[in-house]
Design a protein around this motif. Structure first.
Motif, short mmCIF file in Angstrom:
data_model
loop_
_atom_site.label_atom_id
_atom_site.label_comp_id
_atom_site.label_asym_id
_atom_site.label_seq_id
_atom_site.Cartn_x
_atom_site.Cartn_y
_atom_site.Cartn_z
N ASP A 108 0.80 -1.47 -0.35
CA ASP A 108 0.24 -0.26 -0.06
C ASP A 108 0.80 1.02 0.06
N THR A 109 1.96 1.24 0.22
CA THR A 109 2.63 2.24 0.53
C THR A 109 3.47 2.62 -0.65
N VAL A 110 3.70 1.41 -1.58
CA VAL A 110 4.64 2.53 -2.66
C VAL A 110 3.49 2.39 -3.13
N LEU A 111 1.98 2.27 -3.62
CA LEU A 111 0.88 2.07 -4.71
C LEU A 111 0.54 3.80 -4.44
N LYS A 112 0.29 4.12 -2.78
CA LYS A 112 0.12 5.44 -2.31
C LYS A 112 1.09 6.45 -3.26
N LYS A 113 2.02 6.54 -2.58
CA LYS A 113 3.18 7.16 -3.97
C LYS A 113 2.88 6.99 -4.91
N ALA A 114 3.09 5.64 -5.56
CA ALA A 114 2.31 5.78 -7.15
C ALA A 114 1.39 6.73 -7.43
#
Length: 195
Positions: free
Chosen positions: A115-121
């Motif tokens: 989720d942290t990577v998806l949010k940044k992307a």
């Protein structure tokens, strides 16, 4: 065949613009007709029409009909900026309003991406689409003031940008975003994503 069918509206728009002595109204008529043909072709070849195709044709019609009826190309020039802003808003609302990533919202498939990577992307993509909306606005409406070119030259630059530049920028940014996301995944997550 499918790729050619998907490229048909852009080809018709550009070719009509170039061969009609740079008449953006005729090019808009051509893109509407070719988009309807593409929609019909997709239905014949695949037996269905996707939601995205429906949204694309409806959005086109919202901007093309006033362009054709009023004979004012400003409406069709706004389409790129408005669509980019809608995409950016959709990304942010989907991620932060509903807590779903865009891939899951569109396909129902939950990706193994953290989720942290998806949010940044998602934020990066939203900022990118807002920047593209602004860039389109500048090229479509402010170029004569900025570059001291005629309205006709500015319109020609905008058509070239819309036909080539916008797509190239999108492809490069999407590839870079995917590469960044992929680089953040563990070996197990990469395997799950590739399945």
């Amino acid at each position: 065949m499918k790729l050619l069918l998907n490229l048909l509206p852009a080809i018709c728009f550009f070719a009509t613009y170039k061969f009609s002595d740079h008449n953006l109204i005729y090019a808009t008529i051509a893109v509407v007709i070719s988009s309807v043909i593409t929609l019909g072709g997709s239905w014949i070849l695949q037996g269905k029409i996707t939601r995205i195709q429906i949204v694309v044709i409806l959005t086109l019609l919202v901007f093309a009909i006033p362009t054709i009826m009023v004979k004012d190309p400003s409406f069709i020039k706004w389409k790129v900026s408005v669509v980019n802003c809608v995409i950016a808003s959709g990304l942010l609302i989907c991620q932060f309003g509903f807590g779903k990533d865009i891939v899951e919202a569109l396909t129902g498939y939950k990706t193994p991406i953290p989720d942290t990577v998806l949010k940044k992307a998602t934020v990066a993509l939203a900022v990118y689409f807002i920047a593209c909306a602004f860039l389109n606005y500048v090229i479509a409406f402010r170029l004569p003031d900025i570059m001291n070119v005629s309205s006709d030259e500015a319109e020609n630059i905008w058509v070239n940008y819309k036909t080539y530049g916008n797509g190239i920028l999108n492809a490069v940014f999407m590839f870079a975003t995917f590469a960044w996301v992929y680089g953040k995944l563990t070996g197990e997550q990469k395997e799950a994503l590739e399945k």
